[in-house]
Design a protein around this motif. Structure first.
Motif, PDB file in Angstrom:
ATOM      1  N   LEU A  49       0.410  -1.364  -0.078  1.00 17.95           N
ATOM      2  CA  LEU A  49      -0.375  -0.033   0.186  1.00 17.95           C
ATOM      3  C   LEU A  49       1.064   1.393   0.447  1.00 17.95           C
ATOM      4  O   LEU A  49       0.638   2.821  -0.459  1.00 17.95           O
ATOM      5  CB  LEU A  49      -1.153  -0.098   1.108  1.00 17.95           C
ATOM      6  N   PRO A  50       1.919   1.322   0.281  1.00 11.37           N
ATOM      7  CA  PRO A  50       2.410   2.664   0.429  1.00 11.37           C
ATOM      8  C   PRO A  50       3.496   2.941  -0.204  1.00 11.37           C
ATOM      9  O   PRO A  50       3.442   4.060  -1.259  1.00 11.37           O
ATOM     10  CB  PRO A  50       3.984   2.189   1.751  1.00 11.37           C
ATOM     11  N   THR A  51       3.871   1.966  -1.001  1.00  9.29           N
ATOM     12  CA  THR A  51       4.358   2.322  -2.571  1.00  9.29           C
ATOM     13  C   THR A  51       2.914   2.667  -3.757  1.00  9.29           C
ATOM     14  O   THR A  51       3.276   3.699  -4.633  1.00  9.29           O
ATOM     15  CB  THR A  51       4.814   0.358  -2.775  1.00  9.29           C
ATOM     16  N   ILE A  52       1.800   1.933  -3.991  1.00 10.11           N
ATOM     17  CA  ILE A  52       0.703   2.600  -4.688  1.00 10.11           C
ATOM     18  C   ILE A  52       0.659   3.844  -4.358  1.00 10.11           C
ATOM     19  O   ILE A  52      -0.072   4.570  -4.581  1.00 10.11           O
ATOM     20  CB  ILE A  52      -0.687   1.310  -4.619  1.00 10.11           C
ATOM     21  N   HIS A  53       0.146   4.372  -3.056  1.00  7.75           N
ATOM     22  CA  HIS A  53      -0.241   5.935  -2.474  1.00  7.75           C
ATOM     23  C   HIS A  53       0.858   6.553  -2.852  1.00  7.75           C
ATOM     24  O   HIS A  53       0.679   7.480  -3.621  1.00  7.75           O
ATOM     25  CB  HIS A  53       0.472   5.722  -0.737  1.00  7.75           C
ATOM     26  N   ARG A  54       2.446   6.177  -3.094  1.00  4.35           N
ATOM     27  CA  ARG A  54       3.252   7.114  -3.719  1.00  4.35           C
ATOM     28  C   ARG A  54       3.351   7.579  -4.693  1.00  4.35           C
ATOM     29  O   ARG A  54       3.485   8.334  -5.048  1.00  4.35           O
ATOM     30  CB  ARG A  54       5.150   6.341  -2.901  1.00  4.35           C
ATOM     31  N   ILE A  55       3.043   6.148  -5.866  1.00  6.07           N
ATOM     32  CA  ILE A  55       2.463   6.879  -7.485  1.00  6.07           C
ATOM     33  C   ILE A  55       1.608   7.458  -7.736  1.00  6.07           C
ATOM     34  O   ILE A  55       1.809   7.823  -8.149  1.00  6.07           O
ATOM     35  CB  ILE A  55       3.071   5.027  -7.444  1.00  6.07           C
ATOM     36  N   MET A  56       0.308   6.943  -7.002  1.00  6.15           N
ATOM     37  CA  MET A  56      -0.464   7.703  -6.919  1.00  6.15           C
ATOM     38  C   MET A  56      -0.687   9.365  -6.972  1.00  6.15           C
ATOM     39  O   MET A  56      -1.202   9.459  -7.350  1.00  6.15           O
ATOM     40  CB  MET A  56      -2.170   7.094  -6.843  1.00  6.15           C
ATOM     41  N   ARG A  57       0.298   9.491  -5.883  1.00  3.24           N
ATOM     42  CA  ARG A  57       0.471  10.996  -5.016  1.00  3.24           C
ATOM     43  C   ARG A  57       1.330  11.496  -6.299  1.00  3.24           C
ATOM     44  O   ARG A  57       0.648  12.509  -6.846  1.00  3.24           O
ATOM     45  CB  ARG A  57       1.662  10.838  -3.983  1.00  3.24           C
ATOM     46  N   THR A  58       2.153  10.629  -7.015  1.00  2.00           N
ATOM     47  CA  THR A  58       2.928  11.177  -8.294  1.00  2.00           C
ATOM     48  C   THR A  58       2.000  11.838  -9.091  1.00  2.00           C
ATOM     49  O   THR A  58       2.204  12.978 -10.186  1.00  2.00           O
ATOM     50  CB  THR A  58       4.026  10.650  -7.861  1.00  2.00           C
ATOM     51  N   LEU A  59       0.838  10.741  -9.451  1.00  2.00           N
ATOM     52  CA  LEU A  59      -0.115  10.382 -10.787  1.00  2.00           C
ATOM     53  C   LEU A  59      -0.986  11.718 -10.751  1.00  2.00           C
ATOM     54  O   LEU A  59      -0.929  12.281 -11.682  1.00  2.00           O
ATOM     55  CB  LEU A  59      -0.293   9.200 -11.102  1.00  2.00           C
ATOM     56  N   VAL A  60      -1.575  11.941  -9.652  1.00  2.00           N
ATOM     57  CA  VAL A  60      -2.571  12.964  -9.298  1.00  2.00           C
ATOM     58  C   VAL A  60      -1.936  14.534  -9.759  1.00  2.00           C
ATOM     59  O   VAL A  60      -2.384  15.369 -10.015  1.00  2.00           O
ATOM     60  CB  VAL A  60      -2.526  12.954  -7.825  1.00  2.00           C
ATOM     61  N   SER A  61      -0.437  14.362  -9.328  1.00  2.00           N
ATOM     62  CA  SER A  61       0.509  15.499  -9.162  1.00  2.00           C
ATOM     63  C   SER A  61       0.694  15.724 -10.810  1.00  2.00           C
ATOM     64  O   SER A  61       0.781  17.323 -10.895  1.00  2.00           O
ATOM     65  CB  SER A  61       1.349  15.361  -8.421  1.00  2.00           C
ATOM     66  N   SER A  62       0.901  15.366 -11.580  1.00  2.00           N
ATOM     67  CA  SER A  62       0.918  15.721 -12.922  1.00  2.00           C
ATOM     68  C   SER A  62      -0.136  15.114 -13.533  1.00  2.00           C
ATOM     69  O   SER A  62       0.061  15.613 -15.074  1.00  2.00           O
ATOM     70  CB  SER A  62       1.816  13.805 -13.371  1.00  2.00           C
ATOM     71  N   GLY A  63      -1.392  15.098 -12.861  1.00  2.00           N
ATOM     72  CA  GLY A  63      -2.543  15.524 -13.948  1.00  2.00           C
ATOM     73  C   GLY A  63      -2.827  14.278 -14.448  1.00  2.00           C
ATOM     74  O   GLY A  63      -3.860  14.446 -15.010  1.00  2.00           O
ATOM     75  N   TYR A  64      -1.780  12.981 -14.516  1.00  2.00           N
ATOM     76  CA  TYR A  64      -2.159  11.339 -14.794  1.00  2.00           C
ATOM     77  C   TYR A  64      -3.606  10.759 -14.215  1.00  2.00           C
ATOM     78  O   TYR A  64      -4.187   9.614 -14.642  1.00  2.00           O
ATOM     79  CB  TYR A  64      -1.220  10.374 -15.150  1.00  2.00           C
ATOM     80  N   ALA A  65      -3.804  10.938 -13.119  1.00  2.00           N
ATOM     81  CA  ALA A  65      -4.874  10.502 -12.276  1.00  2.00           C
ATOM     82  C   ALA A  65      -5.795  11.572 -11.216  1.00  2.00           C
ATOM     83  O   ALA A  65      -4.854  13.065 -11.520  1.00  2.00           O
ATOM     84  CB  ALA A  65      -4.089   9.224 -11.346  1.00  2.00           C
ATOM     85  N   ARG A  66      -6.554  11.307 -11.002  1.00  2.00           N
ATOM     86  CA  ARG A  66      -7.148  12.368  -9.975  1.00  2.00           C
ATOM     87  C   ARG A  66      -7.186  11.698  -9.018  1.00  2.00           C
ATOM     88  O   ARG A  66      -8.253  10.286  -8.995  1.00  2.00           O
ATOM     89  CB  ARG A  66      -8.359  12.912 -10.783  1.00  2.00           C
ATOM     90  N   GLN A  67      -8.503  12.170  -7.814  1.00  2.00           N
ATOM     91  CA  GLN A  67      -8.672  10.961  -5.880  1.00  2.00           C
ATOM     92  C   GLN A  67     -10.283  12.444  -6.395  1.00  2.00           C
ATOM     93  O   GLN A  67      -9.670  14.084  -6.153  1.00  2.00           O
ATOM     94  CB  GLN A  67      -7.846  11.907  -5.069  1.00  2.00           C
ATOM     95  N   GLN A  68     -10.653  11.256  -5.869  1.00  2.00           N
ATOM     96  CA  GLN A  68     -12.288  11.727  -6.179  1.00  2.00           C
ATOM     97  C   GLN A  68     -12.717  12.251  -4.682  1.00  2.00           C
ATOM     98  O   GLN A  68     -11.909  11.669  -3.442  1.00  2.00           O
ATOM     99  CB  GLN A  68     -13.595  11.013  -6.485  1.00  2.00           C
ATOM    100  N   PRO A  69     -13.911  13.086  -4.829  1.00  2.00           N
ATOM    101  CA  PRO A  69     -14.316  13.290  -2.996  1.00  2.00           C
ATOM    102  C   PRO A  69     -14.472  11.593  -1.972  1.00  2.00           C
ATOM    103  O   PRO A  69     -15.057  11.831  -0.894  1.00  2.00           O
ATOM    104  CB  PRO A  69     -15.365  14.107  -3.375  1.00  2.00           C
TER     105      PRO A  69
END
Length: 262
Positions: A49-69
């Motif tokens: 989970l920590p690895t996934i969370h770190r990758i997802m934060r990077t993707l969100v910051s670059s616009g390749y993913a977004r976190q919904q409410p």
């Protein structure tokens, strides 16, 4: 939540592990319909989970993913430009092969790829007949009602097909559309035996389409010819199928870059 991991990139020779993991998570989100929770991704990928969370934060910051409410992660808008550019490039590569197919048969030829639950048309060379089939490049249609979709599914493992179809409505487009998973598996077995797929008025009444999968393509892809049923019935599959298979093999070899040396 069930997501197919398939044969992922982990541990492929020479790859940068963090990059491989990033693409794996993006593909898992696409397989899941475009969004997933961290626990969904952890279950499907077996990554911590920590690895996934770190990758997802990077993707969100670059616009390749977004976190919904809701805290679920979804594919981001930055992927749109990449996808559109890749689609145009794929269409350009396919066009000479489709042009040869159209010249030989006189009918409209297409290339399409499987994207999630749907088929997306990425290239077309139209027939010169005044009455011809026209499918807009970029059009998305349900895979179960098309020859290209069935040709691609025939190359997939049975459980992956079942998973795909169970997430699709399998809505009837005409009275000939296959609308049950069991019937589709029977159809796919026939396609594997014959070497090509047919859409016989399943997407549109009066239209017939023949398709073959593109082997070794980086994504599920197929090429096809389509036209009015009356004209298509005069085309001998014994004559056109070897040509379609040769063109699909040549195109697949051009698209497949996995064997390139660094």
């Amino acid at each position: 939540m069930a997501m197919s991991t398939g044969s992922r990139r982990a541990n492929q020779g020479g790859g940068v592990q963090s990059v491989e993991r990033t693409f794996e998570l993006l593909e898992l989100m696409a397989d899941a319909g475009g969004e997933a929770t961290l626990s969904d991704l952890a279950e499907a990928s077996a990554l911590p989970l920590p690895t996934i969370h770190r990758i997802m934060r990077t993707l969100v910051s670059s616009g390749y993913a977004r976190q919904q409410p809701s805290r679920r992660y979804a594919l981001g808008p930055s992927l749109i430009r990449l996808g559109e550019t890749a689609s145009r490039a794929l269409g350009s590569w396919a066009r000479p092969y489709l042009a040869e197919l159209t010249e030989a048969t006189g009918e409209t030829s297409n290339m399409a790829v499987l994207d999630g639950l749907q088929i997306v048309y990425v290239s077309q060379v139209p027939s010169q007949h005044s009455m011809r089939m026209f499918t807009e490049v970029g059009r998305r249609v349900d895979a179960h009602a098309t020859a290209v979709g069935k040709a691609v599914m025939a190359t997939m493992p049975a459980d992956s097909v079942t998973q795909l179809l169970s997430r699709s409505s399998m809505a009837p487009q005409t009275e000939r559309t296959i609308t049950s998973i069991e019937a589709m598996h029977t159809e796919l077995a026939r396609i594997r035996r014959l070497g090509y797929a047919v859409d016989d008025g399943e997407q549109e009444v009066g239209v017939r389409c023949y398709a073959v999968a593109v082997p070794n393509a980086p994504a599920g892809a197929a090429i096809s010819i389509s036209g009015p049923e009356a004209r298509m019935s005069s085309i001998s599959t014994d004559e056109v199928l070897p040509l379609m298979q040769r063109l699909s093999r040549d195109l697949g070899a051009e698209l497949n870059t996995s064997g390139e040396s660094e």
